[in-house]
Design a protein around this motif. Sequence first.
Motif, PDB file in Angstrom:
ATOM      1  N   ASP A 122       0.822  -1.208   0.000  1.00 34.18           N
ATOM      2  CA  ASP A 122       0.000   0.000   0.000  1.00 34.18           C
ATOM      3  C   ASP A 122       0.857   1.260   0.000  1.00 34.18           C
ATOM      4  O   ASP A 122       0.404   2.316  -0.438  1.00 34.18           O
ATOM      5  N   HIS A 123       2.083   1.134   0.501  1.00 37.28           N
ATOM      6  CA  HIS A 123       2.965   2.297   0.640  1.00 37.28           C
ATOM      7  C   HIS A 123       4.409   1.841   0.522  1.00 37.28           C
ATOM      8  O   HIS A 123       4.795   0.820   1.092  1.00 37.28           O
ATOM      9  N   VAL A 124       5.205   2.600  -0.230  1.00 31.93           N
ATOM     10  CA  VAL A 124       6.623   2.304  -0.394  1.00 31.93           C
ATOM     11  C   VAL A 124       7.430   3.578  -0.206  1.00 31.93           C
ATOM     12  O   VAL A 124       7.080   4.635  -0.748  1.00 31.93           O
ATOM     13  N   VAL A 125       8.514   3.488   0.560  1.00 40.08           N
ATOM     14  CA  VAL A 125       9.471   4.578   0.666  1.00 40.08           C
ATOM     15  C   VAL A 125      10.871   3.976   0.746  1.00 40.08           C
ATOM     16  O   VAL A 125      11.051   2.902   1.328  1.00 40.08           O
ATOM     17  N   GLU A 126      11.834   4.643   0.134  1.00 42.07           N
ATOM     18  CA  GLU A 126      13.216   4.188   0.204  1.00 42.07           C
ATOM     19  C   GLU A 126      13.919   4.824   1.407  1.00 42.07           C
ATOM     20  O   GLU A 126      13.595   5.946   1.803  1.00 42.07           O
ATOM     21  N   TYR A 127      14.878   4.118   1.949  1.00 45.49           N
ATOM     22  CA  TYR A 127      15.707   4.694   3.001  1.00 45.49           C
ATOM     23  C   TYR A 127      17.170   4.612   2.587  1.00 45.49           C
ATOM     24  O   TYR A 127      17.562   3.826   1.744  1.00 45.49           O
ATOM     25  N   CYS A 134      14.118  11.460  -1.213  1.00 44.78           N
ATOM     26  CA  CYS A 134      13.158  10.395  -1.516  1.00 44.78           C
ATOM     27  C   CYS A 134      11.749  10.940  -1.758  1.00 44.78           C
ATOM     28  O   CYS A 134      11.456  12.111  -1.521  1.00 44.78           O
ATOM     29  N   VAL A 135      10.893  10.068  -2.259  1.00 47.52           N
ATOM     30  CA  VAL A 135       9.466  10.309  -2.397  1.00 47.52           C
ATOM     31  C   VAL A 135       8.742   9.147  -1.724  1.00 47.52           C
ATOM     32  O   VAL A 135       9.366   8.170  -1.317  1.00 47.52           O
ATOM     33  N   GLU A 136       7.429   9.253  -1.608  1.00 47.03           N
ATOM     34  CA  GLU A 136       6.613   8.161  -1.080  1.00 47.03           C
ATOM     35  C   GLU A 136       5.591   7.771  -2.143  1.00 47.03           C
ATOM     36  O   GLU A 136       4.906   8.631  -2.695  1.00 47.03           O
ATOM     37  N   ALA A 137       5.490   6.489  -2.429  1.00 45.45           N
ATOM     38  CA  ALA A 137       4.489   5.988  -3.370  1.00 45.45           C
ATOM     39  C   ALA A 137       3.433   5.215  -2.602  1.00 45.45           C
ATOM     40  O   ALA A 137       3.751   4.480  -1.665  1.00 45.45           O
ATOM     41  N   PRO A 161       1.944   9.289   8.129  1.00 44.02           N
ATOM     42  CA  PRO A 161       2.265   8.515   9.338  1.00 44.02           C
ATOM     43  C   PRO A 161       1.218   7.454   9.683  1.00 44.02           C
ATOM     44  O   PRO A 161       1.571   6.352  10.132  1.00 44.02           O
ATOM     45  N   TYR A 162      -0.048   7.768   9.469  1.00 40.01           N
ATOM     46  CA  TYR A 162      -1.101   6.796   9.787  1.00 40.01           C
ATOM     47  C   TYR A 162      -0.934   5.532   8.950  1.00 40.01           C
ATOM     48  O   TYR A 162      -1.083   4.409   9.453  1.00 40.01           O
ATOM     49  N   ILE A 163      -0.604   5.690   7.682  1.00 43.01           N
ATOM     50  CA  ILE A 163      -0.374   4.535   6.811  1.00 43.01           C
ATOM     51  C   ILE A 163       0.902   3.814   7.221  1.00 43.01           C
ATOM     52  O   ILE A 163       0.944   2.585   7.323  1.00 43.01           O
ATOM     53  N   ARG A 164       1.980   4.580   7.472  1.00 45.33           N
ATOM     54  CA  ARG A 164       3.294   3.988   7.716  1.00 45.33           C
ATOM     55  C   ARG A 164       3.367   3.205   9.027  1.00 45.33           C
ATOM     56  O   ARG A 164       4.252   2.362   9.191  1.00 45.33           O
ATOM     57  N   VAL A 171       3.069  -2.023   4.241  1.00 49.81           N
ATOM     58  CA  VAL A 171       4.057  -0.968   4.001  1.00 49.81           C
ATOM     59  C   VAL A 171       5.429  -1.586   3.773  1.00 49.81           C
ATOM     60  O   VAL A 171       5.772  -2.623   4.340  1.00 49.81           O
ATOM     61  N   LEU A 172       6.210  -0.923   2.937  1.00 52.11           N
ATOM     62  CA  LEU A 172       7.528  -1.432   2.579  1.00 52.11           C
ATOM     63  C   LEU A 172       8.552  -0.304   2.639  1.00 52.11           C
ATOM     64  O   LEU A 172       8.365   0.746   2.020  1.00 52.11           O
ATOM     65  N   SER A 173       9.628  -0.530   3.399  1.00 52.07           N
ATOM     66  CA  SER A 173      10.792   0.353   3.379  1.00 52.07           C
ATOM     67  C   SER A 173      11.881  -0.346   2.580  1.00 52.07           C
ATOM     68  O   SER A 173      12.320  -1.433   2.958  1.00 52.07           O
ATOM     69  N   ALA A 174      12.288   0.263   1.488  1.00 56.31           N
ATOM     70  CA  ALA A 174      13.243  -0.371   0.575  1.00 56.31           C
ATOM     71  C   ALA A 174      14.581   0.349   0.633  1.00 56.31           C
ATOM     72  O   ALA A 174      14.637   1.574   0.760  1.00 56.31           O
ATOM     73  N   LEU A 175      15.659  -0.405   0.527  1.00 54.51           N
ATOM     74  CA  LEU A 175      16.997   0.167   0.545  1.00 54.51           C
ATOM     75  C   LEU A 175      17.289   0.835  -0.801  1.00 54.51           C
ATOM     76  O   LEU A 175      17.151   0.222  -1.855  1.00 54.51           O
ATOM     77  N   ALA A 176      17.690   2.093  -0.754  1.00 55.05           N
ATOM     78  CA  ALA A 176      18.014   2.845  -1.969  1.00 55.05           C
ATOM     79  C   ALA A 176      19.289   2.296  -2.606  1.00 55.05           C
ATOM     80  O   ALA A 176      20.104   1.642  -1.938  1.00 55.05           O
ATOM     81  N   PRO A 177      19.495   2.558  -3.893  1.00 53.70           N
ATOM     82  CA  PRO A 177      20.728   2.114  -4.548  1.00 53.70           C
ATOM     83  C   PRO A 177      21.968   2.609  -3.805  1.00 53.70           C
ATOM     84  O   PRO A 177      22.004   3.749  -3.323  1.00 53.70           O
ATOM     85  N   GLY A 178      22.973   1.749  -3.738  1.00 57.98           N
ATOM     86  CA  GLY A 178      24.151   2.044  -2.919  1.00 57.98           C
ATOM     87  C   GLY A 178      24.856   3.333  -3.276  1.00 57.98           C
ATOM     88  O   GLY A 178      25.307   4.073  -2.394  1.00 57.98           O
TER      89      GLY A 178
END
Length: 237
Positions: A122-127, A134-137, A161-164, A171-178
Motif C-alpha cells: 500500500d505504501h513504499v518509501v526508500e531509506y 526520496c518520495v513516497e508511493a 504517518p497513519y499509513i506507515r 508498508v515497505l521500506s526499501a533500501l536505496a541504490p548504494g
Amino acid sequence: MMRGTAILLQARMGSTRLPGKSLRDLAGHTLLAHAVVRLQASGYPVVVATTTKPEDDCLVAAAEDLKAHVFRGAEDDVLDRFAQAARHFELHRVVRATADNPAVDIDAVSRSLALLDRTGSDHVVEYGLPTGGCVEAMKANALLKAAAQATDPYDREHVTPYIRRGQGFAVLSALAPGYLRRRGLRLTVDTEEDFSFMTKLFEALGPQFPAPLSAILDVTDRMRNAAASGPGRREVR
C-alpha cells in the motif's frame, strides 16, 4: 481529466520556519521550480497541492507557468488535501513529494512505483537517501482509507504517518541504490542554514538543470573532502 498516477507536490507559502521559501531563488530557479522540473522528468504529471489561502495564489501562478497541475485544499489537514486531490484527478497511485526538496531523486519515482506494483504494498518509501532525496508511493485507496480513519492532528498534517504505522496497511521500506546512499546528508530546505548550504551546492554544481542526484552527490562529496583537508579540517554538514 488525469487518471492513473500523479505526483502530488505539497507546497505553501506559510512555512513557519522559513516563510515564502517555495518561491525563493536558488541558483536561478525557485525551490518550487527545482522540485517540479525534477519530478516532471520522471515522466509522470505533477500536481502542486497547495492551500486555498490567498497568500498561495502566487504558487498557483508559478505552478501554471511550469506546466504543472494545481489542486487547492485545507491548510492544516494536508491528508484531506491529498485525498481530495486523488479523488479529483481519479488517481489509482499517488506519489507524495514536497517543494522544499530541490534535489529530490528523479529516478526515485519510478523505482518506488515499480516496488509498489511488484510487491502489492500500500505504501513504499526508500531509506538511505539523503534527507530530501526520496518520495513516497502509495495506492490511492490506502490514502483515502487513511483520510477516512485518521483522527490525530499529527496524522492529518503529515499525510502518511497513519499509513506507515502499518495497522491495516502493507508498508515497505526499501533500501536505496548504494551509490545514492548518504544517510547523514541534508539536501532539504527547512531553515536559513539549509538554504545557505543548498545555494553553495547548486552554485558549485553549475548550470545543469535538472542535474541527476548522482551529480549533486559528487559535488557534495568534493565539498566535504575539500573542507576536511582545509584549514582546521572542518567538515561540511
